[in-house]
Design a protein around this motif. Structure first.
Motif, PDB file in Angstrom:
ATOM      1  N   ILE A 160       0.869  -1.180   0.000  1.00 32.74           N
ATOM      2  CA  ILE A 160       0.000   0.000   0.000  1.00 32.74           C
ATOM      3  C   ILE A 160       0.904   1.226   0.000  1.00 32.74           C
ATOM      4  O   ILE A 160       1.811   1.330   0.829  1.00 32.74           O
ATOM      5  N   PHE A 161       0.669   2.127  -0.933  1.00 30.90           N
ATOM      6  CA  PHE A 161       1.537   3.305  -1.006  1.00 30.90           C
ATOM      7  C   PHE A 161       0.747   4.550  -1.387  1.00 30.90           C
ATOM      8  O   PHE A 161      -0.371   4.470  -1.906  1.00 30.90           O
ATOM      9  N   SER A 162       1.335   5.696  -1.100  1.00 28.95           N
ATOM     10  CA  SER A 162       0.771   6.978  -1.517  1.00 28.95           C
ATOM     11  C   SER A 162       1.716   7.603  -2.524  1.00 28.95           C
ATOM     12  O   SER A 162       2.928   7.352  -2.501  1.00 28.95           O
ATOM     13  N   MET A 163       1.163   8.401  -3.408  1.00 29.40           N
ATOM     14  CA  MET A 163       2.016   9.099  -4.366  1.00 29.40           C
ATOM     15  C   MET A 163       1.384  10.411  -4.786  1.00 29.40           C
ATOM     16  O   MET A 163       0.162  10.541  -4.868  1.00 29.40           O
ATOM     17  N   ALA A 164       2.238  11.393  -5.019  1.00 32.48           N
ATOM     18  CA  ALA A 164       1.829  12.662  -5.608  1.00 32.48           C
ATOM     19  C   ALA A 164       2.569  12.782  -6.927  1.00 32.48           C
ATOM     20  O   ALA A 164       3.767  12.491  -7.006  1.00 32.48           O
TER      21      ALA A 164
END
Length: 244
Positions: A160-164
């Motif tokens: 699970i990851f976040s990215m901008a």
């Protein structure tokens, strides 16, 4: 009626499905959006109503922020969980330190070749239509920027990851490319858009809520453009809210 409407797009709806729903239910002729979401994705879809559709061009280049789930050991035709499985072989356990190193290597300016299952036109034909017909187009790499890429949770074989990122970045292709660099296959199994420019998912209204209101109440959810210009968002708070 003019203004901006923030909608939490449900799973399996296309962005155009949302546009058509708003047009029909609230009798608004002109409705457009800034930034398509695939049916497999949920989250923030920014809609423009009436005369505000003329302002879409001012927002369509906004950077985006996502929460995503990536699976290791599987390659699909579309680089996401909806496509036909091409190969499936769960690799030996990959240490989190190795995964973090690979993720870090994608932060910054990258050259990304779009997925073949995409709406990009090649000689007047949509790439996804060509791919479905067995004709694989030669797509050129495009310069994109990954501003941040953070692993939030690792439970092999899922990340699970976040990215901008900048406009036009394909998260599912990023998952596939990360898999290649890890010497195994990778695909995107889930995607939530939590921010588009200054607009955030926490301010969006669900389709279920919109189905329960009339046209008079609908105006309470519409943001006029002067108010939109004053909006600010707390990115870290927004990500924590949806990473639970």
């Amino acid at each position: 009626m003019n203004g901006i409407l923030l909608v939490d797009k449900p799973l399996e709806w296309t962005s155009h499905d949302v546009v058509n729903f708003i047009r029909r239910r609230f009798r608004i002729k002109k409705v457009g959006h800034a930034g398509t979401l695939d049916p497999i994705a949920t989250g923030l879809l920014v809609l423009f109503l009436g005369q505000s559709t003329k302002s879409i061009k001012d927002y369509e280049n906004d950077d985006k922020e996502y929460l995503a789930v990536m699976g290791l050991g599987c390659k699909t035709f579309s680089d996401d969980g909806t496509g036909e499985v091409i190969t499936h072989s769960i690799p030996a356990y990959i240490p989190e330190s190795r995964i973090r190193d690979v993720f870090s290597s994608f932060v910054g300016t990258i050259e990304q070749v779009p997925p073949h299952v995409s709406a990009i036109k090649v000689n007047g034909k949509r790439s996804y239509k060509m791919a479905l017909a067995g004709e694989i187009a030669e797509l050129q790499p495009r310069t994109r920027t990954i501003y941040s890429l953070e692993i939030l949770h690792y439970n092999f074989p899922y990340i699970i990851f976040s990215m901008a990122c900048s406009r036009g970045t394909y998260v599912r292709k990023l998952c596939s490319d990360i898999g290649v660099k890890l010497n195994c296959s990778g695909y995107m199994s889930n995607l939530i858009r939590v921010r588009s420019g200054k607009f955030t998912l926490s301010d969006a209204v669900s389709i279920a809520s919109l189905k329960s209101i009339n046209r008079d109440d609908f105006s309470n959810f519409v943001i006029n453009q002067p108010d939109a210009l004053a909006l600010r968002c707390d990115k870290k708070t927004e990500l924590r809210r949806y990473a639970r």
